[in-house]
Design a protein around this motif. Structure first.
Motif, PDB file in Angstrom:
ATOM      1  N   PHE A  99      -2.865   1.839  -9.288  1.00 31.34           N
ATOM      2  CA  PHE A  99      -3.860   1.181  -8.548  1.00 31.34           C
ATOM      3  C   PHE A  99      -3.874  -0.323  -9.131  1.00 31.34           C
ATOM      4  N   GLY A 100      -3.838  -0.462 -10.604  1.00 33.13           N
ATOM      5  CA  GLY A 100      -4.055  -1.884 -11.025  1.00 33.13           C
ATOM      6  C   GLY A 100      -2.615  -2.505 -10.552  1.00 33.13           C
ATOM      7  N   ILE A 109      -5.699   4.990  -0.610  1.00 33.86           N
ATOM      8  CA  ILE A 109      -5.454   4.811  -2.059  1.00 33.86           C
ATOM      9  C   ILE A 109      -6.868   4.999  -2.794  1.00 33.86           C
ATOM     10  N   TYR A 110      -8.089   4.915  -2.020  1.00 30.56           N
ATOM     11  CA  TYR A 110      -9.223   4.777  -2.616  1.00 30.56           C
ATOM     12  C   TYR A 110      -9.567   6.180  -3.124  1.00 30.56           C
ATOM     13  N   SER A 146       0.891  -1.306   0.138  1.00 30.26           N
ATOM     14  CA  SER A 146       0.104   0.092   0.012  1.00 30.26           C
ATOM     15  C   SER A 146       1.075   1.324  -0.192  1.00 30.26           C
ATOM     16  N   GLU A 147       1.805   1.403   0.834  1.00 31.49           N
ATOM     17  CA  GLU A 147       2.828   2.343   0.903  1.00 31.49           C
ATOM     18  C   GLU A 147       3.485   2.750  -0.317  1.00 31.49           C
ATOM     19  N   LYS A 148       4.108   1.496  -0.934  1.00 29.96           N
ATOM     20  CA  LYS A 148       4.527   1.682  -2.302  1.00 29.96           C
ATOM     21  C   LYS A 148       3.449   2.268  -3.285  1.00 29.96           C
ATOM     22  N   VAL A 200     -17.050   1.529  -3.326  1.00 29.53           N
ATOM     23  CA  VAL A 200     -16.465   1.985  -2.030  1.00 29.53           C
ATOM     24  C   VAL A 200     -15.257   1.118  -1.738  1.00 29.53           C
ATOM     25  N   VAL A 201     -14.601   1.671  -0.642  1.00 30.13           N
ATOM     26  CA  VAL A 201     -13.223   1.345  -0.409  1.00 30.13           C
ATOM     27  C   VAL A 201     -13.401  -0.334   0.098  1.00 30.13           C
TER      28      VAL A 201
END
Length: 211
Positions: free
Chosen positions: A89-90, A132-133, A75-77, A145-146
């Motif tokens: 995102f993909g 990210i969302y 996620s941080e990357k 939604v997330v």
């Protein structure tokens, strides 16, 4: 500079990796399996396993802790990725398919009592999900939604067909299709994505029913 492990320490670290890999395979297949099944798969004595993990619950916590750590890392990357947000995102979702963290969520949820550290890491993962969302929302079709992200990944990681490599290939294939469905109608950055690997054959589907 990281200090090199002694021979004994290095062997202990290797043994721990073998035990964790065995535990992951055993408990994803059957969360109710006894801890002795992990020792058998890892090729270690039950006493050696208990020296590292005092109980099955402790071992389950370690697996989920490692899974959360990997999820947070990916996620941080993603948030540090400077590419167009939809492409980042993909790549994020494809990296999670490779990490297979959602198989742990899907199979081990509710099988042990989380520690405060696990709740803290889960809160951090949720915070990153929201970020990210927010970064991707303008590209998503209305209504997503997330919370949909985790369920979509659980659907993808439920695919098991053929060996590990074929299963991974098919998961990426259907994630690519899912990403197309998630995108807001209109032109997609990078154009339509080529589907990874061939579709499942009738023989592959039939083989699941053979004893």
């Amino acid at each position: 500079m990281t200090k090199a492990l002694s021979g004994r320490q290095a062997q202990a670290a290797r043994n721990d990796e073998v035990i964790l890999a065995a535990a992951r395979a055993v408990f994803i297949a059957d969360p109710g399996a006894p801890i002795s099944a992990v020792a058998e798969r890892a090729g270690v004595g039950i006493s050696a396993l208990y020296r590292r993990y005092a109980s099955k619950e402790e071992l389950l916590r370690r697996l989920c802790s490692d899974g959360l750590a990997r999820y947070i890392e990916e996620s941080e990357k993603t948030l540090a990725d400077n590419r167009e947000p939809w492409l980042a995102f993909g790549a994020f979702l494809h990296s999670l398919v490779d990490a297979d963290t959602n198989s742990l969520t899907q199979r081990l949820a509710g099988t042990f009592t989380p520690t405060p550290d696990l709740w803290r890491d889960a809160a951090r993962a949720a915070e990153l999900n929201q970020a990210i969302y927010a970064r991707t929302k303008e590209y998503l079709r209305p209504g997503i939604v997330v919370e949909d992200f985790g369920v979509i990944l659980e659907q993808i990681t439920s695919i098991k067909l053929g060996d590990e490599a074929r299963t991974n290939q098919l998961r990426h294939r259907y994630l690519t299709l899912m990403l197309e469905a998630m995108h807001r109608p209109g032109e997609r950055p990078g154009g339509g994505s080529e589907l990874p690997g061939p579709p499942p054959s009738s023989d592959e589907l039939t083989d699941r029913w053979r004893a």
